[in-house]
Enzyme design. Structure first.
Site, PDB file in Angstrom:
ATOM      1  CE  LYS A   1      -3.656  -1.693   2.738  1.00  0.00           C
ATOM      2  NZ  LYS A   1      -5.356  -1.581   1.689  1.00  0.00           N
TER       3      LYS A   1
ATOM      4  CB  THR B   1     -14.196  -0.389  -0.347  1.00  0.00           C
ATOM      5  OG1 THR B   1     -13.299  -0.931   1.533  1.00  0.00           O
ATOM      6  CG2 THR B   1     -13.941  -1.696  -1.162  1.00  0.00           C
TER       7      THR B   1
ATOM      8  CE  LYS C   1     -14.436   1.778   3.383  1.00  0.00           C
ATOM      9  NZ  LYS C   1     -14.018   1.744   4.604  1.00  0.00           N
TER      10      LYS C   1
HETATM   11  C1  PLP Z   1     -12.916   0.764   3.745  1.00  0.00           C
HETATM   12  C2  PLP Z   1     -11.975   0.711   5.200  1.00  0.00           C
HETATM   13  C3  PLP Z   1     -11.080  -0.208   4.906  1.00  0.00           C
HETATM   14  C4  PLP Z   1     -10.460  -0.497   3.245  1.00  0.00           C
HETATM   15  O1  PLP Z   1      -9.905   0.889   3.348  1.00  0.00           O
HETATM   16  P1  PLP Z   1      -8.943  -0.186   1.956  1.00  0.00           P
HETATM   17  O2  PLP Z   1      -8.185   1.961   1.620  1.00  0.00           O
HETATM   18  O3  PLP Z   1      -9.879  -0.301   0.587  1.00  0.00           O
HETATM   19  O4  PLP Z   1      -7.700  -0.284   2.255  1.00  0.00           O
HETATM   20  C5  PLP Z   1     -10.295  -0.269   6.018  1.00  0.00           C
HETATM   21  N1  PLP Z   1     -10.605  -0.680   7.107  1.00  0.00           N
HETATM   22  C6  PLP Z   1     -11.666   0.308   7.429  1.00  0.00           C
HETATM   23  C7  PLP Z   1     -12.068   1.006   8.874  1.00  0.00           C
HETATM   24  C8  PLP Z   1     -12.558   1.026   6.540  1.00  0.00           C
HETATM   25  O5  PLP Z   1     -13.072   1.432   6.968  1.00  0.00           O
END
Ligand code: PLP
Length: 837
Positions: free
Chosen positions: A574, A675, A679
């Site tokens: 990441k 994801t 958001k």
């Molecule tokens: C959405 C979410 C993730 C996933 O995040 P990525 O950037 O897609 O890895 C991980 N942890 C929490 C608490 C989330 O709300």
């Protein structure tokens, strides 16, 4: 087995359930709240804790969920509908209260009526602990899916484990991550309903034997096992304003009342009672590994415990409604496997059909291979689950026999299709041969399923071209893509009330159920007054972020700075490291007197797996760089850095609305979907990102002029293998050379010499799989474009509005509609409103 005896003399009739519907307005809810607060929890004026108001409101809400829960179940039974069972070792639910209030349409009424009693709803909501039964994206996806299924009124039930301890709580001490256990059940969870009457018995160990039944038919049985009870706890999953309440069923392990008499007679009664404790360990703790297999025996126990209990539960329900005829089982049931974690469901369904319900192999296989569907979540080789054959033999001997039989029949199909191609048979075998042979769980899931999907277009493409290529050649029609999504209820309507009101005013309220309607916002991006309103909302959301960062990190974030956020699990792929290297570069520029043009607050958050040393060291580096930057009065006028501890769902609910720039900077080809990216986009953040996972689709939807793209493509990353020369890249890039020199000088670890050496070596390693040095200059230049764009207020606001306007595709309602169209084929079931039966 059930702890409850049946009634003997009484026989309850319908009048027992003849209840008036509960009031669905603020005053009615508030009355019940008062009742529970004073009469059930016995609080008086002296009580100042926010916990009891939370409990009382939760129970008042649960009553209302319960009415709809029962009528949903009854309506699904009457409809005799097909059902999907969503099997997942993780459900990252977060808080339930605000979601229940919103989906029941009670949020405004509750806020007003509580306010009249001197209570602030937000403060009460904040007393709820997050349900953290997941690591990250995979677990949160399962939670978003349940919300969408209930909102679309699809008969889908989630099955998971009720871990005593969820995802660990993260503290930051002297810049280091420290883990603390998350005993989320300690004070009781008001949402769950124990269902001891549906307890199941799960077997482990023992051996198998042949026997012949009274008709002379040969069978297998699994004997001399150690048994554990699986006790279900149900959590209600309300749909949005539609009277549907679906179920998340979580299994908890409990000891049986059986007893080792041998030990008892030998006089070791306490020891033999104590040994029963072992059983309860199965659901003690969530494994905190993300995108990494762990290979521990207890983990395999958890996986089988979930698979066996859930399938038995489905069978019990089937027999209740249809008797012991399984002819139509496959038409009425689908199991969706969230990654390979529950893949042992394939041989377990075979076992139950054959050994417990006496079906022939052929019939059992027809049912199994038409009901199982598998979702792959990663391409990283270190995350592909393999279990040693010897562990299977010891723990699940009957399942291993079935896996061998599946493999033999499968390989003969491969041989029939490609005669003599022994290399292909070896590659495709469910068993990886070697000194310590392993069961390949992904291959088991593919062979046992009628559908295999990836979670973003690029990811699904890479799967069939790489890892699953042989299987795609054999069964091209099995493979499909389902690009992930997030629920717009929690991730827009609930977490961003300012934006919700603006949207309701401008495009009406239907977008909550049909997020594609956000497109209607696009013309408003050309309206200066609308941009002004948009800016105000973002500004006040940034204030909420600043307040949270101040409280958690004691760092001041001025809201006129660009808010740049990277929150996600800490993992090398990441590339939080790329972000922090760029911050070191900005620090150097400011120190030599340059003006960045755009001052910036960069926020990091995320947990590292406790055994992942490099990830933990990256956390330490971020914190050390932050300390130097924030303490320097010359530097902190243009740059602030913070690491927010214990990143979780309720923290993201504050961050997504108050972020300007979303960092989605993984090495191309490594992030299956992401994801978090969705958001942020929904809430009007701009993205700086690579062509990876769903970033590609985000850019397609929003237009390349509204997305900050950088870095190598997945193909270029692959082509770089074997002749990557990070040291050459560093030497020929003045910016990167300067950055590395500063890092290597020990400037950020003055009193901890050498602690960042492993990080430095990883960047300079020609075998660095994440190609951090390769993308540095491209990232730096694109960050300069970001800074320039932020200077042009009107342009930035226009881009921000267009990100929200074009984010409709990333609703998990769209994702679930596609799962249903292509895989599940369920009919929606509409329960009657309470009182209308
Ligand atoms: C959405 C979410 C993730 C996933 O995040 P990525 O950037 O897609 O890895 C991980 N942890 C929490 C608490 C989330 O709300």
């Amino acid at each position: 087995m059930s702890p409850f005896k049946d009634l003997r003399e009484s026989s309850p009739n319908d009048s027992l359930f003849d209840l008036p519907p509960l009031a669905m307005d603020g005053p009615g809810l508030a009355r019940d709240f008062q009742h529970y607060y004073a009469h059930n929890f016995g609080r008086d004026r002296d009580c100042r804790s926010s916990y009891y108001p939370y409990k009382a409101l939760a129970v008042a809400l649960r009553d209302r969920l319960m009415e709809r829960w029962k009528s949903t179940r009854a309506a699904q039974d009457v409809a005799n509908c097909k059902r999907t069972h969503y099997l997942s070792l993780e459900f990252l639910m977060g808080r339930a209260m605000s979601n229940a209030l919103m989906n029941l349409g009670l949020a405004e009424g509750a806020a007003k009526n509580l306010h009249d009693m001197g209570l602030i709803l937000e403060e009460i909501e904040a007393a709820e602990m997050d349900a953290g039964l997941g690591n990250g994206g995979l677990g949160r996806l399962a939670a978003c899916f349940l919300d969408s299924c209930a909102t679309l009124q699809l008969p889908v039930k989630g099955y998971g484990l009720r871990y005593e301890y969820g995802m660990f709580r993260q503290l930051i001490e002297n810049g280091h991550q420290v883990e603390e256990p998350d005993h989320w059940l300690r004070d009781g969870v008001p949402w769950e309903l124990e269902r001891p009457e549906y307890t199941q018995r799960i077997r482990f160990g023992g051996r198998t034997e042949d026997y012949t039944d009274e008709h002379g038919r040969p069978h297998k049985r699994w004997v001399d096992t150690n048994n554990v009870l699986a006790v279900p706890y149900d959590i209600p999953i309300p749909g949005y304003l539609n009277d549907t309440v679906n179920t998340l069923r979580l299994w908890s392990a409990a000891a049986t009342d059986e007893f080792d008499l041998g030990e008892f007679n030998a006089g070791s009664y306490p020891e033999s009672v104590a040994a029963k404790n072992d059983a309860e360990h199965i659901t003690m703790v969530l494994y905190p590994n993300d995108a990494n297999e762990c290979g521990k025996e207890l983990r395999l126990r958890q996986q089988y415990f979930l698979a066996s209990a859930s399938i038995k539960d489905v069978m019990r329900d089937w027999i209740r409604l249809h008797g012991k005829d399984f002819t139509h089982f496959a038409e009425k049931n689908c199991f969706q496997l969230n990654d390979t974690h529950p893949a042992v469901s394939v041989p377990e369904l075979m076992r139950q059909l054959m050994d417990e319900h006496y079906l022939e192999w052929k019939d059992a296989w027809a049912i199994t291979s038409q009901t199982m569907a598998y979702t792959n979540h990663t391409l990283l080789p270190e995350a592909l689950e393999r279990w040693p054959v010897r562990l299977f033999a010891q723990l699940l001997p009957r399942l291993l026999e079935i896996i061998y039989e599946i493999n033999a029949r499968f390989l003969s199909e491969v041989a029939g299709r490609w005669p003599g191609d022994m290399d292909r048979q070896r590659r495709m075998s469910l068993i990886e041969e070697g000194d310590d042979p392993q069961v390949r769980m992904a291959f088991l899931a593919i062979v046992g399923s009628f559908s295999v999907n990836g979670v973003a277009a690029l990811h699904s493409e890479l799967l069939i071209r790489g890892l699953f290529r042989d299987f795609y050649e054999l069964w091209p029609d099995k493979f499909n893509n389902k690009t992930n999504g997030v629920t717009p209820r929690r991730w827009l309507a609930m977490c961003n009330p300012g934006l919700r009101e603006l949207l309701n005013d401008t495009i009406g309220e239907d977008w909550v159920n049909d997020l594609s309607l956000l497109e209607r916002l696009a013309p408003s991006a050309e309206d200066a007054a609308m941009r002004e309103r948009w800016d105000k909302i973002k500004q006040s959301n940034k204030e909420r972020v600043a307040t949270m960062v101040k409280a958690a990190c004691d760092v001041d974030f001025p809201t006129e700075f660009l808010f740049d956020v990277q929150v996600k699990r800490i993992h090398e792929y990441k590339r939080q490291l790329l972000n922090v290297l760029h911050l070191i570069y900005l620090y150097a520029r400011i120190k030599r007197g340059e003006d960045l043009g755009t001052p910036r607050c960069t926020l990091f958050g995320g947990k590292a797996a406790p055994g992942y040393e490099m990830a933990k060291r990256i956390i330490k580096l971020i914190n050390n760089v932050a300390a130097v930057v924030n303490a320097d009065p010359k530097v902190n006028k243009q740059l602030r850095i913070a690491f927010i501890p214990d990143y979780r769902v309720s923290v993201m609910e504050v961050l997504a609305p108050g972020t300007d720039l979303s960092e989605q900077i993984s090495t191309a080809g490594k992030e299956a979907s992401g994801t978090g990216n969705m958001k942020f986009m929904m809430n009007g953040a701009l993205t700086i990102g690579t062509l990876d996972g769903a970033n590609i689709e985000i850019r397609d939807k929003v237009g390349d002029e509204n997305f900050f793209l950088f870095g190598l493509t997945a193909e270029e990353v692959e082509r770089t293998r074997g002749h990557y020369d990070p040291n050459g890249i560093i030497a020929s890039s003045p910016a990167l050379a300067e950055t590395m020199a500063l890092l290597e000088s020990g400037h950020f670890c003055q009193f901890e010499q050498g602690i960042f050496d492993p990080i430095i070596h990883s960047i300079r390693d020609p075998n660095d799989p994440w190609l951090t040095a390769a993308d540095f200059d491209s990232y730096r230049q694109t960050q300069e474009q970001v800074a320039e764009a932020y200077q042009d207020r009107e342009r930035w606001l226009r881009m921000s509005m267009l990100n929200t306007a074009h984010s409709g595709y990333f609703s998990s309602d769209r994702t679930i509609a596609e799962y249903n169209r292509d895989i599940w084929r369920l009919d929606p079931v509409r329960p009657p409103a309470p009182g209308k039966r």
